[in-house]
Design a protein around this motif. Structure first.
Motif, short mmCIF file in Angstrom:
data_model
loop_
_atom_site.label_atom_id
_atom_site.label_comp_id
_atom_site.label_asym_id
_atom_site.label_seq_id
_atom_site.Cartn_x
_atom_site.Cartn_y
_atom_site.Cartn_z
N ASP A 1 -13.06 -153.13 -30.64
CA ASP A 1 -12.38 -154.38 -31.00
C ASP A 1 -10.93 -154.28 -30.46
O ASP A 1 -10.31 -155.34 -30.39
CB ASP A 1 -12.28 -154.43 -32.55
CG ASP A 1 -13.95 -154.96 -33.04
OD1 ASP A 1 -14.42 -155.83 -32.34
OD2 ASP A 1 -14.12 -154.47 -34.01
N TRP A 2 -10.24 -153.01 -30.78
CA TRP A 2 -8.78 -152.93 -30.37
C TRP A 2 -8.53 -153.13 -28.93
O TRP A 2 -7.69 -153.94 -28.70
CB TRP A 2 -8.44 -151.57 -30.83
CG TRP A 2 -6.91 -151.36 -30.74
CD1 TRP A 2 -6.12 -151.41 -31.73
CD2 TRP A 2 -6.13 -151.09 -29.76
NE1 TRP A 2 -4.65 -151.08 -31.55
CE2 TRP A 2 -4.86 -151.08 -30.14
CE3 TRP A 2 -6.45 -150.81 -28.39
CZ2 TRP A 2 -3.66 -150.65 -29.38
CZ3 TRP A 2 -5.36 -150.56 -27.47
CH2 TRP A 2 -4.19 -150.26 -27.72
N VAL B 1 0.11 -156.29 -31.60
CA VAL B 1 -0.72 -157.31 -31.99
C VAL B 1 -2.14 -156.86 -31.95
O VAL B 1 -2.84 -157.38 -32.89
CB VAL B 1 -0.88 -158.15 -30.49
CG1 VAL B 1 -2.00 -159.24 -30.52
CG2 VAL B 1 0.67 -158.95 -30.49
N ALA B 2 -2.61 -155.82 -31.12
CA ALA B 2 -4.02 -155.45 -31.39
C ALA B 2 -4.35 -154.63 -32.76
O ALA B 2 -5.25 -154.94 -33.50
CB ALA B 2 -4.50 -154.35 -30.17
N ASN B 3 -3.26 -153.81 -33.09
CA ASN B 3 -3.42 -153.30 -34.45
C ASN B 3 -3.26 -154.61 -35.60
O ASN B 3 -4.11 -154.29 -36.52
CB ASN B 3 -2.10 -152.44 -34.72
CG ASN B 3 -2.15 -151.09 -33.94
OD1 ASN B 3 -3.33 -150.58 -33.76
ND2 ASN B 3 -1.18 -150.54 -33.56
N ASP B 4 -2.50 -155.32 -35.52
CA ASP B 4 -2.51 -156.46 -36.48
C ASP B 4 -3.80 -157.17 -36.63
O ASP B 4 -4.52 -157.51 -37.47
CB ASP B 4 -1.38 -157.37 -36.29
CG ASP B 4 0.09 -156.98 -36.40
OD1 ASP B 4 -0.03 -155.89 -37.18
OD2 ASP B 4 0.85 -157.57 -36.34
N ARG B 5 -4.36 -157.34 -35.42
CA ARG B 5 -5.75 -158.05 -35.34
C ARG B 5 -6.88 -157.26 -35.94
O ARG B 5 -7.71 -158.00 -36.60
CB ARG B 5 -6.04 -158.75 -33.87
CG ARG B 5 -5.03 -159.89 -33.53
CD ARG B 5 -5.42 -160.33 -32.19
NE ARG B 5 -4.45 -161.53 -31.70
CZ ARG B 5 -4.43 -162.01 -30.54
NH1 ARG B 5 -5.14 -161.45 -29.66
NH2 ARG B 5 -3.68 -162.93 -30.40
N CYS B 6 -6.79 -156.09 -35.42
CA CYS B 6 -7.82 -155.17 -36.10
C CYS B 6 -7.83 -154.96 -37.59
O CYS B 6 -8.85 -155.12 -38.10
CB CYS B 6 -7.72 -153.85 -35.45
SG CYS B 6 -8.43 -153.53 -33.76
N LEU C 1 -9.22 -158.21 -38.92
CA LEU C 1 -10.64 -158.07 -38.94
C LEU C 1 -11.11 -157.25 -39.84
O LEU C 1 -12.10 -157.50 -40.54
CB LEU C 1 -11.01 -157.37 -37.47
CG LEU C 1 -12.44 -157.42 -37.29
CD1 LEU C 1 -13.17 -159.05 -37.24
CD2 LEU C 1 -12.86 -156.80 -35.89
N ARG C 2 -10.65 -156.03 -40.03
CA ARG C 2 -10.98 -154.89 -41.35
C ARG C 2 -11.03 -155.84 -42.52
O ARG C 2 -12.03 -155.49 -43.34
CB ARG C 2 -10.33 -153.97 -41.41
CG ARG C 2 -10.50 -152.70 -40.14
CD ARG C 2 -10.07 -151.24 -40.35
NE ARG C 2 -8.52 -151.39 -40.37
CZ ARG C 2 -7.75 -151.29 -39.33
NH1 ARG C 2 -8.02 -151.26 -38.18
NH2 ARG C 2 -6.41 -151.37 -39.71
#
Length: 124
Positions: free
Chosen positions: A35-36, A84-89, A92-93
């Protein structure tokens, strides 16, 4: 470097290093999840000299090709894409956690209803 957040966040842990002046590597705090990686590849923001689709991952390392003049720009963009990837992950969590909570609550309510029915008819 990206701001720290949840323990599952991926962070850049090294400055860029090169062995040939053309290919650069930065180390990450851990290997990214699928996902990341997916979120990192489509951050919604690219730049003239930096594009996340041109980055390769090797375990906990990120490798990209760039002339020396553009390395600083690459690193600035990589740090943005990591955030961005951390925020979106994280989002999602949170969404998955909320869905699981709703399932657990519905299951608990159903179990309570079954107990009530069994209690109501235990003397019949």
């Amino acid at each position: 470097m990206p701001r720290p957040g949840a323990s599952a966040d991926i962070l850049r842990t090294s400055a860029p290093i090169t062995k040939n002046g053309d290919e650069w590597e930065v180390t990450l705090s851990g290997p990214p999840s699928r996902d990341w990686w997916r979120f990192f590849q489509k951050p919604g923001e690219t730049a003239m000299f930096a594009d996340p689709s041109r980055i390769n991952f090797n375990g906990s390392a990120m490798v990209f090709r760039s002339p020396e003049d553009h390395v600083r720009h690459w690193i600035e963009m990589i740090d943005r894409w990591i955030v961005v990837a951390n925020d979106r992950c994280r989002q999602l969590r949170d969404e998955k956690g909320q869905r699981q909570l709703e399932v657990d609550q519905a299951t608990g309510a159903q179990q309570d209803r079954i107990r009530e029915m069994n209690e109501r008819f235990k003397d019949v």
